[in-house]
Design a protein around this motif. Sequence first.
Motif, mmCIF file in Angstrom:
data_model
loop_
_atom_site.group_PDB
_atom_site.id
_atom_site.type_symbol
_atom_site.label_atom_id
_atom_site.label_comp_id
_atom_site.label_asym_id
_atom_site.label_seq_id
_atom_site.Cartn_x
_atom_site.Cartn_y
_atom_site.Cartn_z
ATOM 1 N N LYS A 1 0.836 -1.199 0.000
ATOM 2 C CA LYS A 1 0.000 0.000 0.000
ATOM 3 C C LYS A 1 0.874 1.255 0.000
ATOM 4 C CE LYS A 1 -4.132 -1.864 2.323
ATOM 5 N NZ LYS A 1 -5.147 -1.453 1.337
ATOM 6 N N SER A 2 1.999 1.209 0.754
ATOM 7 C CA SER A 2 2.883 2.363 0.822
ATOM 8 C C SER A 2 3.538 2.647 -0.529
ATOM 9 C CB SER A 2 3.959 2.144 1.887
ATOM 10 O OG SER A 2 4.889 1.152 1.476
ATOM 11 N N ARG A 3 3.576 1.666 -1.402
ATOM 12 C CA ARG A 3 4.144 1.836 -2.745
ATOM 13 C C ARG A 3 3.068 2.181 -3.769
ATOM 14 N NH1 ARG A 3 8.393 -3.300 -3.034
ATOM 15 N NH2 ARG A 3 9.742 -2.611 -1.334
ATOM 16 N N GLY A 4 1.872 2.455 -3.268
ATOM 17 C CA GLY A 4 0.794 2.859 -4.169
ATOM 18 C C GLY A 4 0.017 1.711 -4.764
ATOM 19 N N LEU A 5 0.301 0.494 -4.312
ATOM 20 C CA LEU A 5 -0.410 -0.681 -4.831
ATOM 21 C C LEU A 5 -1.605 -0.961 -3.934
ATOM 22 C CD1 LEU A 5 2.671 -2.915 -5.664
ATOM 23 C CD2 LEU A 5 1.257 -1.634 -7.271
ATOM 24 N N ASN A 6 -2.656 -0.207 -4.175
ATOM 25 C CA ASN A 6 -3.875 -0.346 -3.378
ATOM 26 C C ASN A 6 -4.885 -1.227 -4.119
ATOM 27 O OD1 ASN A 6 -3.138 1.542 -1.183
ATOM 28 N ND2 ASN A 6 -3.217 3.082 -2.821
ATOM 29 N N ASN A 7 -5.848 -1.692 -3.380
ATOM 30 C CA ASN A 7 -6.954 -2.485 -3.947
ATOM 31 C C ASN A 7 -6.473 -3.751 -4.664
ATOM 32 O OD1 ASN A 7 -8.830 -0.470 -3.101
ATOM 33 N ND2 ASN A 7 -8.287 0.746 -4.923
#
Length: 232
Positions: free
Chosen positions: A210-216
């Motif tokens: 999530k911290s790397r922008g890989l959400n959902n």
Amino acid sequence: SFASQMASLGYANLTDEKLFSMASFNFKLSFVQDLSARGYDRVPLDDLFAMYIHGVDAQFINEIKAAGYDRLPIDEMVAMRIHGVTPEFIKEVKSLGYDSPSIDQLVAMRIHGVRTEFIRALQDQGYNRPPIDELVAMRIHGVNNDFIKELREIGYERVPIDDLVAMRIHGVSADFIKEVKKLGYDRVAIDQLVAMRIHGVNAAFIEKMKSRGLNNLSIDDLIQLRIHGFDK
């Protein structure tokens, strides 16, 4: 006198050592005679000692015969006595719907602590008469009634026994499920939870993604990322 009487029962030429051992154990001729009367004639001497030492006597043989087990091999009867498979235990197991458990199953139940209280508690939770082999597997891997209750409280009702065992083997605890749920993954399938634990997909890994922008990301996506080393 003792040596000659033993010879008359089929045990001729006993060594002084064997005679001394029998005397040390207060061996009674009536024990041999009672076994012979119940079909166990001229039992090998080592087996005779094992039966005597562990209490496989005429009373025990009569009681297990009454419970439905006639002319059992000597090694099975000795194992029953060593591990506490009593006639009372057999009756309790049968009263719970297990009509003809094998001796191996009964011994395994006693070795691994499958008590009748455990079976009754499972029945109260909707697990009606699980196979004995599954009961043993549950006890080996620590599937207890508290674990089942914890899962039910977080939405996992009547989880199949093989899934419960797999969860315990791979460390899928109620706390792990709660951690995953807090991160937005609710009602994750059991096989996915197991796969997460196998491949090291935990809360820390999900938060890193999530911290790397890989959400959902889906659970399957997270597993694939972990497999292919995207946590580096």
